[in-house]
Design an enzyme around this catalytic site. Structure first.
Site: not given
Ligand code: CFM
Ligand code: HCA
Length: 525
Positions: A47, A50, A81, A179
């Site tokens: 969400c 998150a 994370r 973001h």
């Molecule tokens: Fe960029 Fe990603 Fe994301 Fe990421 Fe992550 Fe991710 Fe995420 Mo999980 S590189 S910041 S550090 S888009 S692993 S593929 S889903 S938290 S919002």
């Molecule tokens: C997020 C964080 C997450 C979740 C990872 C997962 C992460 O999306 O809120 O589903 O295993 O990287 O910690 O993407």
């Protein structure tokens, strides 16, 4: 694809079909992305809260983040994370804590601002933070608590920095909205406040690097070895002071475009600092990236140092990589992660001879799949009048991608010059891109495509493994990492070789493979 889609009713069929593409590099490969998931479908997405609190703000070690809401959201975003941070003298580190107002029914009915103020008082008494961030969860927006007014009150009362983020979970369609909210506030209230002295002319920011499993540390080590000064990293292992000085850098390097492009562009607009897309995942990807950065600064010594460091780092890993490649060559992979890794990791898999047959993002936008339309132009080197690099950018003011002549020729040959940036240009014809892959589709695609490894997250890892397919988490790297740059590539290769060759798979006997699923009746005492 049809075999999966055919199992849906006609409305769902129509919707989901638009999110799936069989790659054909001669076509446009249009895909629906960044739109609402059909309610009832078990999506892997997260969400807005998150994306804001968990992803962008979470790694800032000295920001005291209060989750304003009932306890669940804070609890489930606590420590999962793996964004790592080192202790630094004079800098607080709250990363192992989890702070929340723990709203109750009465707060929802009568308003939660009083409780939020009390939480700030308590934070000041116990921890004396210099920065507090307040992040809203869904009910806060619904009942209309004014967290921004509370933040102003806290700033006056305690003479600290207090920033509020209206990142209620329901906003937008995924983490992506969060973001954006985090990026806007950081540009508005943080970047530009520092006055740190910059020591070199090669000062960079690393944007979209959250130091998962230590990735950012490895990238920073490599850049420093070459002679770069890393002013700030957004936001892995960062302090508020680092972020405040981001406007002092000469160039921003963008690793994860999806989560941070707003900051990159706003820093460029506000302070005139250009940004460049980079990728430190994969050996070849890292080499190309390092050369591109050196080309940007266009300094002979820096270029020579870059070549020397690349040669040395390669020397250290070549033997290991060759060994792992001999074990992995010809294997196949499916990758389903957030908004950038499903693309970046294909480079590292390529280095190891592993073919990606299915890839998808949870919340990538269309440009992360299809790329952006670009207008190529040649950037003459102002000093020597030589043409040092060719710049390809869709919008000359905003998007800088420095490519070698070789790259340009390859892109021309492959008729890809019109598009740059998306994953499709790096996938083979006949492979699949699936957006917002859900639980049902995951199981179906795994059965049909039988990849040797499925890269995903915590929600689907064990479903895959119980069905006999190895799954490694590309979000948290399970308990491992770093996976970035040269040394990280070896860690990654070792981990997936161990996974594929473990004898455990011969013991996985799923009941549904040998016998019909048990049937029975529920109830009857
Ligand atoms: Fe960029 Fe990603 Fe994301 Fe990421 Fe992550 Fe991710 Fe995420 Mo999980 S590189 S910041 S550090 S888009 S692993 S593929 S889903 S938290 S919002
Ligand atoms: C997020 C964080 C997450 C979740 C990872 C997962 C992460 O999306 O809120 O589903 O295993 O990287 O910690 O993407």
């Amino acid at each position: 694809m049809e075999k999966v889609l055919d199992q849906y009713n006609s409305r769902v069929y129509k919707n989901r079909k638009e999110h799936m593409v069989t790659v054909n590099r001669n076509e446009k490969n249009e895909i629906a992305a960044n739109v609402r998931t059909i309610p009832g479908i078990i999506t892997q997405r997260g969400c807005c809260y998150a994306g804001c609190k968990g992803v962008v703000l979470g790694p800032i070690k000295d920001a005291f983040i209060i989750t304003h809401g009932p306890i669940g959201c804070a609890f489930y975003s606590w420590g999962t994370r793996r964004h790592k941070a080192k202790k630094e003298d004079g800098v607080d580190n709250y990363l192992h804590y989890c702070f929340s107002t723990d709203m109750q029914e009465a707060d929802i009915v009568f308003g939660g601002e009083k409780k939020l103020k009390k939480a700030i008082e308590e934070a000041m008494d116990l921890f004396h933070p210099s920065t507090i961030m307040i992040c809203s969860t869904c009910p806060v927006g619904l009942i209309g608590d004014d967290i921004h007014a509370v933040a102003k009150w806290a700033e006056q009362e305690y003479k600290i920095k207090c920033i509020a983020f209206s990142c209620e979970g329901y906003k937008g369609v995924s983490q992506s909205a969060g973001h954006h909210i985090a990026n806007n506030q950081l540009v508005r209230y943080v970047i530009g406040e520092g006055d740190r002295e910059i020591k070199t002319k090669f000062a960079v920011n690393i944007l979209g690097e959250y130091n998962i499993g230590g990735d950012g540390w490895e990238t920073e080590r490599l850049l420093k070895r070459i002679g770069y000064e890393v002013v700030s990293t957004f936001t892995g292992d960062s302090s508020m002071d680092d972020l405040k000085n981001a406007h002092k850098a000469n160039l921003s390097l963008v690793q994860c475009h999806r989560s941070i492009n707003y900051i990159a562009e706003l820093i460029e607009t506000k302070y005139g600092i250009p940004w460049m897309k980079v990728n430190f995942i994969g050996v070849e990807g890292t080499i190309e990236t390092l050369k591109n950065i050196a080309r940007y600064f266009n300094d002979p010594e820096l270029m020579a140092r870059t070549e020397a460091v690349i040669a040395d780092e390669l020397d250290l890993i070549e033997e290991d990589m060759a060994y792992y490649k001999s074990k992995l060559k010809g294997k196949t992979a499916a990758i389903y992660v957030g908004g950038s890794r499903a693309h970046h990791y294909q480079f590292l898999l390529d280095d190891l001879g592993v073919h990606t047959i299915l890839a998808g993002y949870e919340f990538g936008h269309r440009e992360e799949y299809e790329g952006r339309e670009v207008i190529p132009f040649v950037k003459p080197d102002a000093d020597s009048k030589n043409i040092e690099s060719i710049t390809v950018q869709p919008d000359p003011e905003k998007y800088h991608v420095y490519l070698s002549e070789e790259d340009i020729n390859r892109l021309k040959e492959e008729k890809l010059l019109d598009y740059y940036g998306g994953m499709v240009k790096d996938m083979n014809d006949g492979t699949y891109m699936v957006d917002d892959l859900n639980h049902f589709e995951t199981e179906e695609f795994l059965k049909l495509l039988k990849p040797d490894i499925f890269f995903s997250g915590i929600k689907d890892k064990f479903v895959a493994q119980k069905g006999g397919t190895l799954s490694r988490q590309l979000h948290s790297y399970d308990y491992s990492g770093p996976y970035s740059c040269f040394r990280g590539a070896v860690n990654f290769a070792r981990d997936i070789t161990m996974g594929i060759y473990t004898p455990a798979w011969s013991y996985v006997k799923t009941p549904w493979k040998s016998a019909p699923i048990l049937e029975g009746t529920i109830g009857g005492g």
